[in-house]
Write an enzyme that holds these catalytic residues in place. Sequence first.
Site, PDB file in Angstrom:
ATOM      1  N   GLU A  95      38.215  73.405  34.374  1.00  0.00           N
ATOM      2  CA  GLU A  95      38.312  72.008  34.814  1.00  0.00           C
ATOM      3  C   GLU A  95      39.331  71.840  35.947  1.00  0.00           C
ATOM      4  O   GLU A  95      40.337  71.142  35.829  1.00  0.00           O
ATOM      5  CB  GLU A  95      38.682  71.112  33.627  1.00  0.00           C
ATOM      6  CG  GLU A  95      37.634  71.077  32.547  1.00  0.00           C
ATOM      7  CD  GLU A  95      37.953  70.143  31.393  1.00  0.00           C
ATOM      8  OE1 GLU A  95      37.008  69.615  30.771  1.00  0.00           O
ATOM      9  OE2 GLU A  95      39.159  69.930  31.109  1.00  0.00           O
ATOM     10  N   GLU A 134      31.203  73.085  28.106  1.00  0.00           N
ATOM     11  CA  GLU A 134      31.868  72.249  27.101  1.00  0.00           C
ATOM     12  C   GLU A 134      31.049  70.986  26.880  1.00  0.00           C
ATOM     13  O   GLU A 134      30.596  70.370  27.835  1.00  0.00           O
ATOM     14  CB  GLU A 134      33.285  71.837  27.523  1.00  0.00           C
ATOM     15  CG  GLU A 134      34.309  72.942  27.509  1.00  0.00           C
ATOM     16  CD  GLU A 134      35.710  72.441  27.805  1.00  0.00           C
ATOM     17  OE1 GLU A 134      36.030  71.276  27.437  1.00  0.00           O
ATOM     18  OE2 GLU A 134      36.491  73.192  28.409  1.00  0.00           O
TER      19      GLU A 134
END
Length: 479
Positions: free
Chosen positions: A184, A377
Amino acid sequence: MNQQKSQFPEGFLWGGATAANQSEGAYLDGGKGLSLVDIIPAAEEDRFEALLNPAQALDTKYRFYPSHESIDFYHHFKEDIRLFAEMGFKCFRMSISWPRIFPNGDESEPNEEGLAFYDEVFDECHKYGIEPVVTINHFDTPLEIFKKYGGWKDRRCIDFYLNFCEAIFTRYKDKVKYWMTFNEINMILHIPFLGGALDVTKEANPEEVKYQAAHHQLVASAKATKLAHEINPDNQVGCMLAAGNTYPFTCNPNDVWKSINADREGYFFIDVQSRGYYPSYTNRFFKENNIEIVMEEGDKEVLKENTVDYIAFSYYSSRLTSADPEKMKETEGNVFATLRNPYLKASEWGWQIDPLGLRITMNLIYDRYQKPLFIVENGLGAVDTVTDAGMIEDDYRIDYMREHVREMGEAIEDGVELIGYTPWGCIDLVSAGTGEMKKRYGFIYVDRDNKGNGTNKRLKKKSFDWYKKTIASNGADIE
């Protein structure tokens, strides 16, 4: 079993995802150095304040640090991987702890005990035919790099990172094919300490510092991609975005424009990693925010010549924004500021549930980059209760997962190329944001509470069997 034809391609990588700093524990075992999270306490001891003021956290002695023991994957990995294999995992997304390999981050030689540990983990995966998918830096920069260099704002971090990459690319050349350079990567703008080992509390222009550190990570990512391909041409290297499409609150053009700019904040990183250059819209943004990026000779060329092979991303929820400041005062949600969407339900932690938003996000990202996607995710954080019979009836999680898998299939029908799906926290682990154990995502329950009490016993939840069936049918039977 439902015999309908699967929308998912043959060889689709079904699996699950964890991170070293949220699962391994054993924070000083095997010669490991301290990671960033190892100085961050639990929520009840001002975890959020510590993340925002890491220098203060460094000088504070807290009663409990969730990362120090976590779920002790370090000593339970064989049991956990066996359970993953029982579910039918084709892949397992995990991360390598940088301070387990280079305890201070800036050593010239790696820690053999750390390397040997991951050899065992990868061997255990391959024993069951599970493909490791490895995140190189998942909020896990060594703490000493923060203390000594101030984190990724120092360009020397590029060389430290590449030394780490060379060690693991070489050691695991025949064991790992799928890599992601940073978890991320856009989170450096929102949680700069975890994302970039930064303390921006005393910086004159915090945004400039964050974007300068981001530039160093982008250059490091490109150079790591080059190195991975040189060491093993079969390596597949991806970038990773915290994704979720931003809706405009109304059809007012001002709201629409606000939503476009909100999405650009994250797309900026992937534009560079996938397209190979800074997007034109950053020129005005940098100018209006007094941001001047210091680039060295050759930076632009290395970014251009070493783009990623695939686009990985996390998706938990869509977002909602408005140009009206009065409406934005209603903001509530997770790390990303978002208005409440009246058409969506929310989790116990206020994360809005939007399965169709996943299909929308997938289409937008694929249309933008035309590279294979990998959802690494996705999942529902919830409080799970163990019955007297030792059962965990998490139908709410099954409902969440079913609808997201359904929309993934629809996106594939739309023409999106998707190579895999690894739901977050396939086994319960410590929350990155809150440090809680009660915010559970897994198909496997771990007997441990927010204060570290418990036996660490693993229990299968009802969702365990649902996901096993889903994988066995390659996504055709999700009811």
